[in-house]
Design an enzyme around this catalytic site. Sequence first.
Site, PDB file in Angstrom:
ATOM      1  N   LYS A  10       0.996 -18.957   6.913  1.00  0.00           N
ATOM      2  CA  LYS A  10       0.145 -19.590   7.901  1.00  0.00           C
ATOM      3  C   LYS A  10      -0.034 -18.650   9.088  1.00  0.00           C
ATOM      4  O   LYS A  10       0.813 -17.772   9.289  1.00  0.00           O
ATOM      5  CB  LYS A  10       0.689 -20.944   8.358  1.00  0.00           C
ATOM      6  CG  LYS A  10       2.160 -21.213   8.282  1.00  0.00           C
ATOM      7  CD  LYS A  10       3.183 -20.486   9.053  1.00  0.00           C
ATOM      8  CE  LYS A  10       3.037 -19.945  10.394  1.00  0.00           C
ATOM      9  NZ  LYS A  10       3.768 -18.790  10.738  1.00  0.00           N
ATOM     10  N   ARG A  12       0.844  -1.201   0.000  1.00  0.00           N
ATOM     11  CA  ARG A  12       0.000   0.000   0.000  1.00  0.00           C
ATOM     12  C   ARG A  12       0.880   1.252   0.000  1.00  0.00           C
ATOM     13  O   ARG A  12       0.501   2.288  -0.539  1.00  0.00           O
ATOM     14  CB  ARG A  12      -0.885   0.013   1.248  1.00  0.00           C
ATOM     15  CG  ARG A  12      -1.812  -1.186   1.389  1.00  0.00           C
ATOM     16  CD  ARG A  12      -2.897  -1.208   0.355  1.00  0.00           C
ATOM     17  NE  ARG A  12      -3.979  -2.121   0.722  1.00  0.00           N
ATOM     18  CZ  ARG A  12      -4.898  -2.548  -0.102  1.00  0.00           C
ATOM     19  NH1 ARG A  12      -4.876  -2.146  -1.363  1.00  0.00           N
ATOM     20  NH2 ARG A  12      -5.850  -3.377   0.301  1.00  0.00           N
ATOM     21  N   LEU A  70       0.326 -11.291   4.053  1.00  0.00           N
ATOM     22  CA  LEU A  70      -0.502 -10.293   4.730  1.00  0.00           C
ATOM     23  C   LEU A  70      -1.011 -10.835   6.064  1.00  0.00           C
ATOM     24  O   LEU A  70      -0.949 -12.040   6.321  1.00  0.00           O
ATOM     25  CB  LEU A  70      -1.696  -9.931   3.836  1.00  0.00           C
ATOM     26  CG  LEU A  70      -1.378  -9.313   2.477  1.00  0.00           C
ATOM     27  CD1 LEU A  70      -2.645  -9.198   1.642  1.00  0.00           C
ATOM     28  CD2 LEU A  70      -0.714  -7.955   2.643  1.00  0.00           C
ATOM     29  N   ASP A  94       0.076 -19.108  15.071  1.00  0.00           N
ATOM     30  CA  ASP A  94       1.415 -18.858  14.541  1.00  0.00           C
ATOM     31  C   ASP A  94       2.364 -19.997  14.924  1.00  0.00           C
ATOM     32  O   ASP A  94       2.646 -20.891  14.137  1.00  0.00           O
ATOM     33  CB  ASP A  94       1.927 -17.512  15.050  1.00  0.00           C
ATOM     34  CG  ASP A  94       3.294 -17.166  14.486  1.00  0.00           C
ATOM     35  OD1 ASP A  94       3.599 -17.590  13.359  1.00  0.00           O
ATOM     36  OD2 ASP A  94       4.067 -16.485  15.179  1.00  0.00           O
TER      37      ASP A  94
END
Length: 410
Positions: free
Chosen positions: A115, A47, A92, A200
């Site tokens: 993941k 972005r 992301l 995570d």
Amino acid sequence: DHELHKKMKTPDKLRIGIIGVARIAKKNSLAIQNNVSNCVITVVASRDYEKAFNFAKEYCGSSNHEVVVKGGDDAYAEVIESRDVDAVYIPLPTSLHKEWVIRALKAGKHVLVEKPVALSYEDYLEMRQVAFACRKFLMDGTMFVHNPRTDAFLNCVTDENIFGDIDRIDVDFTLQGSDDFFQNNIRLKADGDPLGCIGDLGWYCVRASVVLYCNFKQLSVQAAQVVHYQVTDDGVPFDAQCLVFFEKNHVLNFHCSFQHKWFQRMEVKGRKRSAQCLDFVIPRQGVPLMFSVHYQEETSGDGLSRVDKVDFVETPGGPPQEVMMWRSFSQFARAVDAAKDSGDDAESPNDHWGSNTHSKVAYEISSVSLETQRIIQALMESLCANGSQIKMSPTNPELLRKGLYLSGQM
């Protein structure tokens, strides 16, 4: 757009577009540029244009092909619509995965996504169904399963003549986050990665158990439970002790945490021997790939005197596991394309990618990932239920066989 490098034709390499320049993208960018990966970066997007430009300048500099930099609100969309991209890498926040994975697949791109793949099992299932329908491969970014040491470890410990029945897996995967980590890291944000340390760090622990118990030992999962946990004010877990129960009294016990020192140990215990790997997720630099086997030997004929023994098993080196992950991804993606081009995928168009060997392996590695997500979801349900045990429906029977992608079939 900004061209950083001279353009070269790369017809045999899978062209990768990166959307998002998170920390893990740096490691993967370098891996993609390794010749062994059979991939090449063509587009980098953020972005924030300046972030994308600086990322490409610093981490895409070893390539002598064109890298286009895109920034602004439409940057991600421009990558997935690009004719110079075959596959999209998505590092992301988890909360954005579903949207961009589906958009990329529908735009005709293969996808490698970090993941945890999704916020929920249902979201992952939907993403995979889109991948089947679009005839594009979807894979998660778990690296250690592509390390040849993992194959050697699993084949070693599942030799019941030597180890007996492996019925216990104990795993610790922890890292100590700073004050800044706890305040600002996306892995502790409810609107970014609400699964926290379970989604995570816990992903790797669960993934290892699915491969060993489901693939290799043909056992179904039965239940999951978080027996102790700590969460942020927003309910994101940062420390969790978890149990996952499989058939025939087989158990995974693991601890994942953002508040303890760096530790990544996996131990599997059989009736005769046990085995440990002290760097099972990220191999230590500068030392051979290895694991250790622990057992006792009798020193007398009465069975009362025994001595502890340890064998260290070295496995062949080679390219880093992240490079091998991208090489595998490239193989799977090309196999899915080949199945589509040949009409091999026509028989069951909604639930697989084809019947050639690599397409079958692609389906299996995807199914292992999906089962990992399902167990992670059950653990989060347990946490939300104050640690109650969550009963689970049986594992997909197609997963209950020796893993093709870990048995030399590639």
